[in-house]
Motif scaffolding. Sequence first.
Motif, mmCIF file in Angstrom:
data_model
loop_
_atom_site.group_PDB
_atom_site.id
_atom_site.type_symbol
_atom_site.label_atom_id
_atom_site.label_comp_id
_atom_site.label_asym_id
_atom_site.label_seq_id
_atom_site.Cartn_x
_atom_site.Cartn_y
_atom_site.Cartn_z
ATOM 1 N N GLY A 1 0.824 -1.193 0.000
ATOM 2 C CA GLY A 1 0.000 0.000 0.000
ATOM 3 C C GLY A 1 0.862 1.249 0.000
ATOM 4 O O GLY A 1 2.105 1.188 -0.009
ATOM 5 N N LYS A 2 0.184 2.392 0.022
ATOM 6 C CA LYS A 2 0.864 3.681 0.049
ATOM 7 C C LYS A 2 0.881 4.220 1.474
ATOM 8 O O LYS A 2 -0.121 4.160 2.186
ATOM 9 C CB LYS A 2 0.173 4.679 -0.883
ATOM 10 C CG LYS A 2 0.387 4.370 -2.353
ATOM 11 C CD LYS A 2 0.179 5.584 -3.219
ATOM 12 C CE LYS A 2 0.645 5.286 -4.642
ATOM 13 N NZ LYS A 2 0.578 6.482 -5.501
ATOM 14 N N VAL A 3 2.026 4.750 1.877
ATOM 15 C CA VAL A 3 2.220 5.219 3.246
ATOM 16 C C VAL A 3 1.401 6.487 3.476
ATOM 17 O O VAL A 3 1.473 7.439 2.675
ATOM 18 C CB VAL A 3 3.705 5.484 3.527
ATOM 19 C CG1 VAL A 3 3.889 6.023 4.938
ATOM 20 C CG2 VAL A 3 4.513 4.214 3.324
ATOM 21 N N THR B 1 2.368 1.925 11.676
ATOM 22 C CA THR B 1 2.460 2.604 10.387
ATOM 23 C C THR B 1 1.177 2.336 9.617
ATOM 24 O O THR B 1 0.735 1.191 9.534
ATOM 25 C CB THR B 1 3.674 2.103 9.592
ATOM 26 O OG1 THR B 1 4.863 2.331 10.354
ATOM 27 C CG2 THR B 1 3.783 2.812 8.266
ATOM 28 N N VAL B 2 0.577 3.396 9.068
ATOM 29 C CA VAL B 2 -0.712 3.293 8.397
ATOM 30 C C VAL B 2 -0.490 3.365 6.892
ATOM 31 O O VAL B 2 0.128 4.317 6.389
ATOM 32 C CB VAL B 2 -1.673 4.409 8.852
ATOM 33 C CG1 VAL B 2 -3.056 4.206 8.225
ATOM 34 C CG2 VAL B 2 -1.786 4.430 10.380
ATOM 35 N N LEU B 3 -0.983 2.339 6.185
ATOM 36 C CA LEU B 3 -0.925 2.295 4.730
ATOM 37 C C LEU B 3 -2.345 2.370 4.176
ATOM 38 O O LEU B 3 -3.303 1.968 4.837
ATOM 39 C CB LEU B 3 -0.259 1.009 4.232
ATOM 40 C CG LEU B 3 1.126 0.646 4.779
ATOM 41 C CD1 LEU B 3 1.613 -0.638 4.133
ATOM 42 C CD2 LEU B 3 2.118 1.764 4.536
ATOM 43 N N MET B 4 -2.463 2.854 2.948
ATOM 44 C CA MET B 4 -3.721 2.773 2.219
ATOM 45 C C MET B 4 -3.519 1.800 1.058
ATOM 46 O O MET B 4 -2.666 2.015 0.193
ATOM 47 C CB MET B 4 -4.173 4.136 1.698
ATOM 48 C CG MET B 4 -5.477 4.059 0.908
ATOM 49 S SD MET B 4 -6.179 5.672 0.486
ATOM 50 C CE MET B 4 -6.849 6.177 2.081
ATOM 51 N N THR B 5 -4.287 0.719 1.063
ATOM 52 C CA THR B 5 -4.157 -0.286 0.022
ATOM 53 C C THR B 5 -4.769 0.221 -1.282
ATOM 54 O O THR B 5 -5.434 1.263 -1.328
ATOM 55 C CB THR B 5 -4.839 -1.588 0.460
ATOM 56 O OG1 THR B 5 -6.256 -1.356 0.589
ATOM 57 C CG2 THR B 5 -4.295 -2.052 1.806
ATOM 58 N N HIS C 1 -7.634 1.191 5.007
ATOM 59 C CA HIS C 1 -6.559 1.578 5.919
ATOM 60 C C HIS C 1 -5.935 0.315 6.507
ATOM 61 O O HIS C 1 -6.631 -0.509 7.101
ATOM 62 C CB HIS C 1 -7.093 2.467 7.037
ATOM 63 C CG HIS C 1 -7.465 3.835 6.568
ATOM 64 N ND1 HIS C 1 -7.566 4.915 7.411
ATOM 65 C CD2 HIS C 1 -7.745 4.324 5.340
ATOM 66 C CE1 HIS C 1 -7.919 5.987 6.718
ATOM 67 N NE2 HIS C 1 -8.027 5.646 5.465
ATOM 68 N N LEU C 2 -4.648 0.192 6.367
ATOM 69 C CA LEU C 2 -3.921 -0.968 6.872
ATOM 70 C C LEU C 2 -2.911 -0.489 7.906
ATOM 71 O O LEU C 2 -2.018 0.291 7.588
ATOM 72 C CB LEU C 2 -3.211 -1.701 5.729
ATOM 73 C CG LEU C 2 -2.315 -2.882 6.121
ATOM 74 C CD1 LEU C 2 -3.129 -3.984 6.772
ATOM 75 C CD2 LEU C 2 -1.570 -3.413 4.904
ATOM 76 N N LYS D 1 -5.005 10.880 -4.247
ATOM 77 C CA LYS D 1 -6.013 11.859 -3.836
ATOM 78 C C LYS D 1 -6.668 11.450 -2.523
ATOM 79 O O LYS D 1 -6.931 12.292 -1.656
ATOM 80 C CB LYS D 1 -7.061 12.003 -4.937
ATOM 81 C CG LYS D 1 -6.538 12.634 -6.216
ATOM 82 C CD LYS D 1 -7.623 12.716 -7.271
ATOM 83 C CE LYS D 1 -7.099 13.338 -8.564
ATOM 84 N NZ LYS D 1 -8.139 13.383 -9.621
ATOM 85 N N GLN D 2 -6.935 10.151 -2.365
ATOM 86 C CA GLN D 2 -7.535 9.687 -1.110
ATOM 87 C C GLN D 2 -6.569 9.845 0.058
ATOM 88 O O GLN D 2 -6.984 10.187 1.174
ATOM 89 C CB GLN D 2 -7.964 8.223 -1.255
ATOM 90 C CG GLN D 2 -9.041 8.001 -2.304
ATOM 91 C CD GLN D 2 -9.450 6.558 -2.404
ATOM 92 O OE1 GLN D 2 -9.688 5.903 -1.398
ATOM 93 N NE2 GLN D 2 -9.523 6.048 -3.626
ATOM 94 N N VAL D 3 -5.289 9.602 -0.187
ATOM 95 C CA VAL D 3 -4.292 9.786 0.873
ATOM 96 C C VAL D 3 -4.219 11.258 1.276
ATOM 97 O O VAL D 3 -4.182 11.601 2.471
ATOM 98 C CB VAL D 3 -2.913 9.283 0.396
ATOM 99 C CG1 VAL D 3 -1.825 9.692 1.393
ATOM 100 C CG2 VAL D 3 -2.925 7.782 0.237
ATOM 101 N N ALA D 4 -4.228 12.161 0.297
ATOM 102 C CA ALA D 4 -4.183 13.593 0.605
ATOM 103 C C ALA D 4 -5.416 14.037 1.372
ATOM 104 O O ALA D 4 -5.322 14.836 2.320
ATOM 105 C CB ALA D 4 -4.048 14.386 -0.700
ATOM 106 N N GLU D 5 -6.582 13.516 1.005
ATOM 107 C CA GLU D 5 -7.806 13.881 1.720
ATOM 108 C C GLU D 5 -7.792 13.356 3.150
ATOM 109 O O GLU D 5 -8.210 14.039 4.085
ATOM 110 C CB GLU D 5 -9.012 13.319 0.964
ATOM 111 C CG GLU D 5 -10.363 13.620 1.609
ATOM 112 C CD GLU D 5 -10.678 15.105 1.623
ATOM 113 O OE1 GLU D 5 -11.557 15.504 2.420
ATOM 114 O OE2 GLU D 5 -10.055 15.866 0.850
ATOM 115 N N GLU D 6 -7.270 12.150 3.335
ATOM 116 C CA GLU D 6 -7.176 11.579 4.682
ATOM 117 C C GLU D 6 -6.229 12.410 5.554
ATOM 118 O O GLU D 6 -6.522 12.692 6.723
ATOM 119 C CB GLU D 6 -6.686 10.140 4.594
ATOM 120 C CG GLU D 6 -6.301 9.500 5.922
ATOM 121 C CD GLU D 6 -7.484 9.309 6.845
ATOM 122 O OE1 GLU D 6 -7.258 9.198 8.068
ATOM 123 O OE2 GLU D 6 -8.630 9.280 6.356
#
Length: 432
Positions: free
Chosen positions: A244-246, A254-258, A263-264, A416-421
Motif C-alpha cells: 500500500g501507500k504510506v 504505520t498506516v498504509l492505504m491499500t 486503511h492498513l 487523492k484519497q491519501v491527501a484527503e485523509e
Amino acid sequence: MTKRLLFTLALLLSWMPLAQSQQGANLDAEIRVIDAPQDEAIQQRLTQVLGAIDGLDAIQIQVSAGVVTLSGNVSNLRVARDIDDIARRVEGVVYVQNRLEDDVNISARVQPLTRRFRDMSASALQTLPVGLMALAIFIVFALLGRWAGNHDAWLRRIGLSELASNLGKRIVRLVITAVGVLIALEVMDATALVGAILGIAGVAGIAVGFAFRNIVENYLAGILLSARNPFSIGDQVEVGAFNGKVMRLTSRDTVLMTRDGNHLRIPNSVIITSAMTNFTRNPLRRFEFNISIPSPHDLAQARQLGLDALRGIPGVLDDPEPQGLIMELGDSAAQLRFLAWIDQRESDFHKSRSEAIRIVKLAFDQAAIVAPLATYRVLLDNDAQSVSPPSAITNNPAPASHSSAMDTATDLSIDKQVAEELRTSDEENLLK
C-alpha cells in the motif's frame, strides 16, 4: 563372722524408720522466701508504670499476697492484654486476675484518636518550615524540567527525529524532576523513604516492562523508523504480504492505504524486523511478462517484433531499453520474456504492463504468431479406432486494430484519497 553380719543387719533395720521420719519432717517444713517484695511495693510499681502510659492512669490495681487484680475500662481488648503482660513481668507477682472491660463509650474510643491527631498536628507545625523549603525545591526543579523539555532545538541539531526528540524531552523533564524530588526528601530527612521509593520504582518498572512489552517495542521501533526515514508520505511499499501507500507513522504503528482504499495498520515492530520494498524511492521501475509461441517460428524475429511493439508504447523508456529473453524451449512451444522500464512519475506501473501485454499480443497476431494450443490424446477401447488430434491447431485471426487509445498515465486515485485523509485527520503523523 556370722555374728558380725547379723549385727550389721540389725543396725540397718533400726536406721530405716528413723530416716523415713526425718524425710517426712523435711517435707512438712515451711517454705521461706527471702527478700520477697511486699504487696504495697508491687501495687506502687504497677501504678507508676500504668500512670506513665497515656489513657491507663484510671486502671484500678489491688495486690494481695502477690495476686494482682486489675479492674476498670480500656479502649479495646488489645490494651487489656498489654496491661496483663506488664503486670505479670513485675517482680513478686504470683498471679494476675484480669477484670478489665472493653469500654463501649464513644468518647473513650475517640479520645486516643484525637490525641494522636493533636500530636501529629503539633509535629506538622514544627516541621512546616522544612516542608515548605522542600516544596519550594520540588517546584523549582519541576519548572526547570518543563523549561528544558520545551527547548528541544538542541536535540534536533544533533540529528534526532521528531519522535526521538519528543522522547528525549520527556526523559530530560523526568530526570530533572526526579532530582528535585530526591533533594526535597533529603531536606526532610526522609532518606529511608528515598530508598523505598527507588525500590518500588524498580519493581514497578520491571512489572510495567513485562506488561507493556509490545507497546515499548513498537514505540522504540517508531523512533528508529523516524530516525532512518525508510519511506515518506505517498510511497508505495511492500512489507511481507502487505502492500500500500504510506499515509502516516505514529508512535505505535504505520498506516498504509491499500489499492482498494482500505486503511492498513502495521505495528512498527513488524516493519522494523521485516523485509520491506519501497517502490517509490527509485522513480524508475521495470515490469515483465511471459508469452509463448510455437517452436517452428523464428525466435529472433519474434523477439524483435515484441521489442519493436514495446518501444511504441507511451511511457516505455528507451534508456534503459526494453529487453527480450528466451526463457524455455519445449517440444511444441518456446517461452519469451519481455522486460521494459517506466518512469513512475509519469506512467502507472499496472497500466503500462497491461498495455504492453496487449500490444505485443496484437503484434504477434498480425504476424500470424499465435500461442500454441494444448495437445490432448484420446485413448479408446481396443475395438474402437484410436484418434489422435494434431499437436497444434493454427488459427490465423484477422489482424487486430490499433484504434483503441493506450492509457499508461499515472493513476492518482489513491494519492487523492491519501491527501484527503491527511487533510481531515488529526492523528499524529511523524512523517510530516
